[in-house]
Write a protein that holds these residues in place. Structure first.
Motif, PDB file in Angstrom:
ATOM      1  N   HIS A  29      44.596  44.344  57.399  1.00 50.47           N
ATOM      2  CA  HIS A  29      43.853  45.787  57.305  1.00 50.47           C
ATOM      3  C   HIS A  29      43.940  46.298  55.841  1.00 50.47           C
ATOM      4  CE1 HIS A  29      42.635  49.235  59.730  1.00 50.47           C
ATOM      5  NE2 HIS A  29      42.681  49.675  58.644  1.00 50.47           N
ATOM      6  N   HIS A  30      42.497  46.590  55.169  1.00 47.71           N
ATOM      7  CA  HIS A  30      42.976  47.024  53.754  1.00 47.71           C
ATOM      8  C   HIS A  30      42.435  48.513  53.841  1.00 47.71           C
ATOM      9  CE1 HIS A  30      41.850  42.886  53.710  1.00 47.71           C
ATOM     10  NE2 HIS A  30      41.852  42.735  52.234  1.00 47.71           N
ATOM     11  N   PHE A  31      43.449  49.075  52.839  1.00 48.37           N
ATOM     12  CA  PHE A  31      43.118  50.385  52.550  1.00 48.37           C
ATOM     13  C   PHE A  31      43.199  50.681  51.176  1.00 48.37           C
ATOM     14  CE2 PHE A  31      47.722  51.183  53.080  1.00 48.37           C
ATOM     15  CZ  PHE A  31      47.931  52.041  52.267  1.00 48.37           C
ATOM     16  N   ILE A  32      42.775  51.587  50.441  1.00 50.10           N
ATOM     17  CA  ILE A  32      42.561  51.987  49.251  1.00 50.10           C
ATOM     18  C   ILE A  32      43.372  53.380  49.055  1.00 50.10           C
ATOM     19  CG2 ILE A  32      41.480  52.234  47.197  1.00 50.10           C
ATOM     20  CD1 ILE A  32      39.661  49.900  47.811  1.00 50.10           C
ATOM     21  N   MET A  33      44.081  53.570  48.088  1.00 52.48           N
ATOM     22  CA  MET A  33      44.635  55.214  47.745  1.00 52.48           C
ATOM     23  C   MET A  33      44.310  55.288  46.118  1.00 52.48           C
ATOM     24  SD  MET A  33      48.234  56.911  48.316  1.00 52.48           S
ATOM     25  CE  MET A  33      48.246  56.923  50.035  1.00 52.48           C
ATOM     26  N   ARG A  34      43.653  56.677  45.881  1.00 53.01           N
ATOM     27  CA  ARG A  34      43.644  56.842  44.561  1.00 53.01           C
ATOM     28  C   ARG A  34      44.439  58.038  44.362  1.00 53.01           C
ATOM     29  NH1 ARG A  34      37.258  56.046  43.131  1.00 53.01           N
ATOM     30  NH2 ARG A  34      37.448  53.759  42.867  1.00 53.01           N
TER      31      ARG A  34
ATOM     32  N   PRO B 162      57.888  45.323  55.606  1.00 52.36           N
ATOM     33  CA  PRO B 162      57.760  44.176  56.165  1.00 52.36           C
ATOM     34  C   PRO B 162      56.353  44.019  56.736  1.00 52.36           C
ATOM     35  CG  PRO B 162      59.364  45.021  57.540  1.00 52.36           C
ATOM     36  CD  PRO B 162      59.268  45.978  56.315  1.00 52.36           C
ATOM     37  N   ARG B 163      55.611  45.128  56.967  1.00 49.30           N
ATOM     38  CA  ARG B 163      54.451  45.173  57.567  1.00 49.30           C
ATOM     39  C   ARG B 163      53.289  44.917  56.293  1.00 49.30           C
ATOM     40  NH1 ARG B 163      55.287  50.916  59.966  1.00 49.30           N
ATOM     41  NH2 ARG B 163      55.826  51.285  58.157  1.00 49.30           N
ATOM     42  N   MET B 164      53.794  44.838  55.213  1.00 49.16           N
ATOM     43  CA  MET B 164      52.692  45.048  54.109  1.00 49.16           C
ATOM     44  C   MET B 164      52.551  43.313  53.870  1.00 49.16           C
ATOM     45  SD  MET B 164      51.575  47.515  52.883  1.00 49.16           S
ATOM     46  CE  MET B 164      50.845  46.786  51.420  1.00 49.16           C
ATOM     47  N   ILE B 165      51.111  43.056  53.672  1.00 48.12           N
ATOM     48  CA  ILE B 165      50.640  41.491  53.019  1.00 48.12           C
ATOM     49  C   ILE B 165      50.756  41.443  51.471  1.00 48.12           C
ATOM     50  CG2 ILE B 165      49.173  39.656  53.207  1.00 48.12           C
ATOM     51  CD1 ILE B 165      48.628  40.514  56.092  1.00 48.12           C
ATOM     52  N   ARG B 166      50.160  42.333  51.060  1.00 48.66           N
ATOM     53  CA  ARG B 166      49.729  42.577  49.575  1.00 48.66           C
ATOM     54  C   ARG B 166      49.657  43.815  49.313  1.00 48.66           C
ATOM     55  NH1 ARG B 166      49.686  37.796  46.842  1.00 48.66           N
ATOM     56  NH2 ARG B 166      48.897  35.995  47.956  1.00 48.66           N
ATOM     57  N   CYS B 167      49.932  44.125  47.911  1.00 54.82           N
ATOM     58  CA  CYS B 167      49.855  45.493  47.564  1.00 54.82           C
ATOM     59  C   CYS B 167      49.544  45.245  45.905  1.00 54.82           C
ATOM     60  CB  CYS B 167      51.056  46.205  47.463  1.00 54.82           C
ATOM     61  SG  CYS B 167      50.807  48.025  46.824  1.00 54.82           S
ATOM     62  N   GLY B 168      48.511  45.854  45.399  1.00 56.65           N
ATOM     63  CA  GLY B 168      48.179  45.954  43.882  1.00 56.65           C
ATOM     64  C   GLY B 168      47.992  47.501  43.365  1.00 56.65           C
ATOM     65  N   VAL B 169      48.146  47.769  42.145  1.00 61.68           N
ATOM     66  CA  VAL B 169      48.027  49.086  41.772  1.00 61.68           C
ATOM     67  C   VAL B 169      47.219  48.880  40.367  1.00 61.68           C
ATOM     68  CG1 VAL B 169      48.927  51.112  40.891  1.00 61.68           C
ATOM     69  CG2 VAL B 169      49.919  49.917  42.737  1.00 61.68           C
TER      70      VAL B 169
ATOM     71  N   LEU C  97      57.665  53.596  41.176  1.00 65.22           N
ATOM     72  CA  LEU C  97      58.560  53.810  42.686  1.00 65.22           C
ATOM     73  C   LEU C  97      57.604  53.536  43.988  1.00 65.22           C
ATOM     74  CD1 LEU C  97      60.724  54.993  43.974  1.00 65.22           C
ATOM     75  CD2 LEU C  97      59.791  57.276  43.719  1.00 65.22           C
ATOM     76  N   VAL C  98      56.098  53.806  43.832  1.00 64.93           N
ATOM     77  CA  VAL C  98      55.232  53.723  45.026  1.00 64.93           C
ATOM     78  C   VAL C  98      55.187  52.240  45.304  1.00 64.93           C
ATOM     79  CG1 VAL C  98      53.180  54.001  45.828  1.00 64.93           C
ATOM     80  CG2 VAL C  98      54.248  55.874  44.859  1.00 64.93           C
ATOM     81  N   ARG C  99      54.947  51.613  44.113  1.00 64.99           N
ATOM     82  CA  ARG C  99      54.471  50.196  44.367  1.00 64.99           C
ATOM     83  C   ARG C  99      55.689  49.487  44.948  1.00 64.99           C
ATOM     84  NH1 ARG C  99      54.935  46.519  40.438  1.00 64.99           N
ATOM     85  NH2 ARG C  99      54.998  47.972  39.003  1.00 64.99           N
TER      86      ARG C  99
ATOM     87  N   LEU D 233      45.746  58.159  36.320  1.00 66.72           N
ATOM     88  CA  LEU D 233      44.804  57.794  37.467  1.00 66.72           C
ATOM     89  C   LEU D 233      45.125  56.571  37.988  1.00 66.72           C
ATOM     90  CD1 LEU D 233      43.101  58.660  39.919  1.00 66.72           C
ATOM     91  CD2 LEU D 233      41.000  58.028  38.471  1.00 66.72           C
ATOM     92  N   TYR D 234      45.614  56.230  39.251  1.00 63.43           N
ATOM     93  CA  TYR D 234      45.906  54.705  39.638  1.00 63.43           C
ATOM     94  C   TYR D 234      45.104  54.651  41.059  1.00 63.43           C
ATOM     95  CZ  TYR D 234      49.803  54.896  36.523  1.00 63.43           C
ATOM     96  OH  TYR D 234      50.690  54.822  35.314  1.00 63.43           O
ATOM     97  N   GLU D 235      44.827  53.434  41.267  1.00 61.83           N
ATOM     98  CA  GLU D 235      44.077  52.866  42.482  1.00 61.83           C
ATOM     99  C   GLU D 235      45.128  52.085  43.173  1.00 61.83           C
ATOM    100  OE1 GLU D 235      39.875  52.329  43.282  1.00 61.83           O
ATOM    101  OE2 GLU D 235      40.499  50.260  42.950  1.00 61.83           O
ATOM    102  N   MET D 236      45.578  52.176  44.238  1.00 57.92           N
ATOM    103  CA  MET D 236      46.321  50.950  45.137  1.00 57.92           C
ATOM    104  C   MET D 236      45.644  50.152  45.992  1.00 57.92           C
ATOM    105  SD  MET D 236      50.019  51.681  46.772  1.00 57.92           S
ATOM    106  CE  MET D 236      49.254  52.865  48.208  1.00 57.92           C
TER     107      MET D 236
END
Length: 126
Positions: free
Chosen positions: A64-69, A88-95, A79-81, A2-5
């Motif tokens: 704009h923040h969103f979370i996906m589990r 280019p629309r992304m500012i940050r992403c963490g998993v 691959l997803v990360r 299980l991951y949380e992005m």
């Protein structure tokens, strides 16, 4: 596993959630195509960032923040990360890995609830 992005997407002018939906849809389709399961997506909306960030030669003060589990293999998570990070629309992403054994993740919900309370967040956010 299980991951949380946690993803932060640039805020468009005027504010439009279409970019956020497209990025979440892309991530979800990648997970599903590789045999994973999306447990849920939570839209937290736009917030000020803790400090200004430069990405793709632009300065961002809010995002704009969103979370996906999701449940997937480590290779699918990478691959997803990587796919989401090059947008280019992304500012940050963490998993974050939330667990790998069934007993650890059986009670985890698909959505992430967060109450917006001014006292909890401090004055810098509003």
């Amino acid at each position: 596993m299980l991951y949380e992005m946690i993803a932060v997407v640039r805020v468009g002018r005027p504010h439009n959630t279409n970019e956020v939906k497209e990025i979440a849809r892309t991530a979800g389709n990648l997970i599903l195509a590789q045999g994973g399961v999306v447990r849920g997506i939570t839209n937290w909306g736009p917030f000020l960032l803790t400090k200004p960030t430069k990405k793709n030669q632009m300065r961002h003060d809010s995002g704009h923040h969103f979370i996906m589990r999701f449940d997937a293999s480590p290779a699918v998570q990478q691959l997803v990360r990587k796919t989401i990070a090059i947008d280019p629309r992304m500012i940050r992403c963490g998993v974050v890995k939330m667990g790998e054994r069934l007993k650890d993740i059986v009670d985890v919900k698909g959505t992430v609830d967060w109450q917006r309370k001014r006292a909890d967040l401090g004055s810098g956010y509003f």
